[in-house]
Design an enzyme around this catalytic site. Structure first.
Site, PDB file in Angstrom:
ATOM      1  N   GLY A  47       0.772  -1.229   0.000  1.00 37.42           N
ATOM      2  CA  GLY A  47       0.000   0.000   0.000  1.00 37.42           C
ATOM      3  C   GLY A  47       0.804   1.278   0.000  1.00 37.42           C
ATOM      4  O   GLY A  47       0.225   2.372   0.058  1.00 37.42           O
ATOM      5  N   GLY A  49       2.780   2.255  -2.495  1.00 37.97           N
ATOM      6  CA  GLY A  49       2.872   2.803  -3.847  1.00 37.97           C
ATOM      7  C   GLY A  49       4.001   2.252  -4.691  1.00 37.97           C
ATOM      8  O   GLY A  49       4.417   2.878  -5.663  1.00 37.97           O
ATOM      9  N   LYS A  50       4.491   1.040  -4.350  1.00 43.13           N
ATOM     10  CA  LYS A  50       5.600   0.453  -5.115  1.00 43.13           C
ATOM     11  C   LYS A  50       5.266   0.302  -6.594  1.00 43.13           C
ATOM     12  O   LYS A  50       6.058   0.660  -7.468  1.00 43.13           O
ATOM     13  CB  LYS A  50       5.958  -0.929  -4.547  1.00 43.13           C
ATOM     14  CG  LYS A  50       6.482  -0.935  -3.150  1.00 43.13           C
ATOM     15  CD  LYS A  50       6.934  -2.311  -2.736  1.00 43.13           C
ATOM     16  CE  LYS A  50       5.827  -3.350  -2.789  1.00 43.13           C
ATOM     17  NZ  LYS A  50       4.800  -3.126  -1.767  1.00 43.13           N
ATOM     18  N   THR A  51       4.081  -0.250  -6.876  1.00 41.94           N
ATOM     19  CA  THR A  51       3.717  -0.516  -8.266  1.00 41.94           C
ATOM     20  C   THR A  51       3.631   0.766  -9.073  1.00 41.94           C
ATOM     21  O   THR A  51       4.164   0.855 -10.189  1.00 41.94           O
ATOM     22  CB  THR A  51       2.376  -1.275  -8.331  1.00 41.94           C
ATOM     23  OG1 THR A  51       2.516  -2.544  -7.699  1.00 41.94           O
ATOM     24  CG2 THR A  51       1.945  -1.491  -9.784  1.00 41.94           C
ATOM     25  N   SER A  52       2.988   1.769  -8.525  1.00 40.98           N
ATOM     26  CA  SER A  52       2.836   3.028  -9.242  1.00 40.98           C
ATOM     27  C   SER A  52       4.191   3.664  -9.528  1.00 40.98           C
ATOM     28  O   SER A  52       4.444   4.157 -10.643  1.00 40.98           O
ATOM     29  CB  SER A  52       1.964   3.991  -8.431  1.00 40.98           C
ATOM     30  OG  SER A  52       0.682   3.448  -8.225  1.00 40.98           O
ATOM     31  N   ASP A  83       4.564  -9.075  -7.343  1.00 36.89           N
ATOM     32  CA  ASP A  83       3.672  -8.742  -6.223  1.00 36.89           C
ATOM     33  C   ASP A  83       2.377  -9.548  -6.335  1.00 36.89           C
ATOM     34  O   ASP A  83       1.701  -9.491  -7.358  1.00 36.89           O
ATOM     35  CB  ASP A  83       3.355  -7.244  -6.264  1.00 36.89           C
ATOM     36  CG  ASP A  83       2.631  -6.768  -5.014  1.00 36.89           C
ATOM     37  OD1 ASP A  83       2.082  -7.613  -4.289  1.00 36.89           O
ATOM     38  OD2 ASP A  83       2.617  -5.545  -4.781  1.00 36.89           O
ATOM     39  N   THR A 116      -4.175  -2.233  -2.468  1.00 39.46           N
ATOM     40  CA  THR A 116      -3.238  -3.256  -2.006  1.00 39.46           C
ATOM     41  C   THR A 116      -3.551  -3.754  -0.599  1.00 39.46           C
ATOM     42  O   THR A 116      -3.573  -4.972  -0.367  1.00 39.46           O
ATOM     43  CB  THR A 116      -1.794  -2.738  -2.093  1.00 39.46           C
ATOM     44  OG1 THR A 116      -1.519  -2.381  -3.453  1.00 39.46           O
ATOM     45  CG2 THR A 116      -0.800  -3.789  -1.646  1.00 39.46           C
TER      46      THR A 116
END
Length: 600
Positions: free
Chosen positions: A18, A20-23, A45, A516
């Site tokens: 949550g 913001g790794k993906t973004s 992930d 997430t």
């Protein structure tokens, strides 16, 4: 952005769910591709939404992102990888070993350790196999391997035979049973991770004490394994301009600035970037291209993004929240209090507010005159600071993970270790240094506290994971030993049986109204159900949608929360509470009591 200055070939993003790794990984990949670099974005992930972010279907094969020249993406499904890995190990012995033994092996391979290793197995080839990646200048990984995974892959070479000979009750070693042939390949991959000329690790956190403390622990763990080239990104920092004329927004800004002024020492030494909180959902190229800037999107961009994921009108938001008005924390506590005693456990990922909620529930039960024992095993939890004083009828304790783990290691070495030769004892000692050992030791300490719940309320913060419970049951621990000794007609209650009995134990899954955390909470619920434990309720904590706000940024984020709130209430939870984001931090008995009573 410092983390993109002269980047090496491999970029890894890691952090709590949550943050913001993906973004950030997607935005970094777009920026590198725009500079003319050929980029492969890889996600490992379990809650990955890379395909959703780009609006395309991405699977377990390299897929060009057509709207971004030079960019391709690949999603490794950790659950599918784990299943394939289990099949490779269990398949050869199925039919040769008793079904009970096969079932025990499958259960040992059902937890998080197996998923981590299987995912690592999948992307190892991307690190060391030039034929697969020679077309790309940069490989960007959304979710790096944890120090836990790397530590397991550095075990000495004797453990495979140790397991086969049945010389001990393995904890984390079970998932490693089929890896002997790949040790050389894994060593090369770990060496690549530790080479700062090849790899850069980016720790992603929020301006919150819990996520920054976790980032500090991750830094230390990875650095101790030789992965020292690390950067820090603090994501979602609340902009001062949004704090005007909104008391809640001002309180958020002040809290975050206080946290940033007191960064853990090890993080102060890292090259650091901050990214301001955005009002828009991070889906589509328009928003991703704006993420790594500290200005807002053009108005038409923000508008188009918000329309994709939010309900059509403010009326829809009001109608949804009105239907949930009775689902308060106070309403959730009422039937618990009527029982007069029992075990209440708050479970969930770090940073979702388990400690505060556990304290609020305990304070409210004590205020009603019940005897309550509040306890935690979270190294980062500060129950006494949260309570900020004593409360009548309430006792507080903390299970020190380090102390109970050392005691457990000594006990196992004295009993099982005494029967082993020097090689077997060395492997057992190595196994006992792994994270699963701490999980088991903490569970045993929890088990001693659980007995009190027959006469009073016991409220536990940071309960064992479903993985831990499966592991204990699969390795023939206390529960099965008692069943075998007492026989089918014996009268007994084990800690596991108590956890599985909803009349005695109320498990509360805590989450935030973000994509997430909700997905991770759903995965936790599935783990618990496999262990025979049915969660009693969900708590959606720190909800902007449930608060009173006037800041345009917070109003948009409140709108964005509704999809996740609806997912929880319609798909995951049969009983739930919605707790608003509060202007004043719930510290001290009075504020905790107000929180539990749904007062402002």
């Amino acid at each position: 952005m410092k983390f993109l200055d002269q980047p090496p070939r491999f970029l890894f993003f890691t952090g709590k769910g949550g943050v913001g790794k993906t973004s950030i990984a997607c935005a970094a990949s777009i920026q590198l591709a725009a500079a003319g670099k050929r980029v492969l974005l890889v996600s490992t992930d379990p809650a990955s939404n890379v395909g959703q972010v780009f609006g395309i279907r991405i699977g377990n094969q390299v897929t060009p992102v057509t709207e971004v020249p030079n960019l391709s993406a690949l999603e490794i499904d950790p659950q599918a990888a784990a299943q394939a890995y289990r099949d490779r190990i269990v398949g050869p012995v199925r039919g040769l070993l008793p079904e009970s033994v096969v079932k025990g092996i499958e259960e040992q391979l059902s937890g998080a350790c197996t998923t981590e290793i299987a995912a690592f197995d999948e992307f190892t080839a991307l690190l060391i196999n030039g034929a697969l990646t020679h077309d790309f200048d940069h490989i960007v990984f959304d979710t790096a391997p944890t120090g836990h995974t790397i530590r397991m892959l550095q075990l000495p070479g004797a453990w495979s035979g140790f397991l086969e000979d049945g010389k001990g009750d393995a904890s984390c070693l079970g998932p490693l049973a089929g890896l002997e042939k790949q040790r050389t390949q894994y060593k090369a991959a770990v060496d690549a991770l530790a080479d700062e000329q090849k790899t850069r690790l980016v720790l992603v956190a929020r301006a919150q004490a819990a996520t920054l403390n976790e980032a500090a622990r991750t830094h230390d763990e990875l650095a101790s394994l030789g992965l020292t080239r690390q950067y820090l990104v603090i994501n979602g920092v609340f902009p001062e301009s949004e704090a005007v004329n909104d008391p809640l927004a001002q309180a958020i800004f002040d809290r975050e600035q206080a946290v940033l002024a007191n960064l853990p020492h090890v993080l102060r030494l890292l090259p650091t970037d901050t990214i301001t909180l955005k009002a828009f959902n991070l889906f589509g190229l328009a928003s991703l291209k704006q993420l790594l800037t500290n200005g807002e999107m053009a108005h038409h961009g923000a508008q188009s993004v918000s329309q994709e994921s939010a309900p059509a009108s403010a009326a829809a938001k009001d109608a949804m929240l009105a239907s949930m008005a009775e689902h308060t924390l106070a309403a959730l506590i009422e039937p618990i209090a009527l029982e007069g005693h029992g075990l209440v456990m708050t479970m969930g990922k770090g940073g979702v507010g388990k400690t505060t909620l556990a304290a609020a529930i305990a304070v409210e039960l004590a205020r009603r005159g019940h005897e309550v024992h509040l306890t935690t095993s979270d190294p980062a939890a500060h129950l006494m600071e949260t309570l900020h004083g004593t409360v009548a009828h309430l006792t507080v304790s903390r299970i020190d993970p380090h102390e109970v783990t050392e005691a457990y290691r000594a006990q196992v070495l004295a009993s099982k270790g005494a029967k082993l030769d020097s090689a077997g004892r060395a492997v057992l000692e190595e196994d006992l240094r792994l994270p699963c050992t701490e999980e088991i030791a903490v569970f045993q300490a929890f088990s001693r506290v659980i007995r009190e719940a027959g006469k009073k309320f016991v409220v536990m913060d940071t309960a064992p994971t479903g993985h831990t419970l499966l592991l204990l049951d699969a390795t023939g621990a206390y529960h099965r030993d008692i069943v075998r000794q007492m026989g089918a007609n014996g009268h007994f209650t084990t800690p596991m049986m108590q956890l599985q009995d909803p009349q005695q134990t109320k498990v509360l899954i805590v989450t935030l109204a973000e994509t997430t955390p909700v997905l991770e909470a759903a995965n936790l619920q599935a783990d618990l159900r496999r262990a025979g434990i049915e969660p009693w309720a969900w708590v959606i904590n720190n909800s902007v949608a449930a608060a009173k706000v006037t800041s345009p940024l917070l109003l948009q984020r409140a709108q964005n929360e509704l999809r996740e709130i609806e997912a929880v209430t319609s798909q995951h939870a049969t009983r739930y509470a919605l707790v608003p984001l509060l202007q004043l931090e719930p510290v001290g008995a009075a504020r905790l009591s107000h929180m539990a009573a749904n007062l402002s």
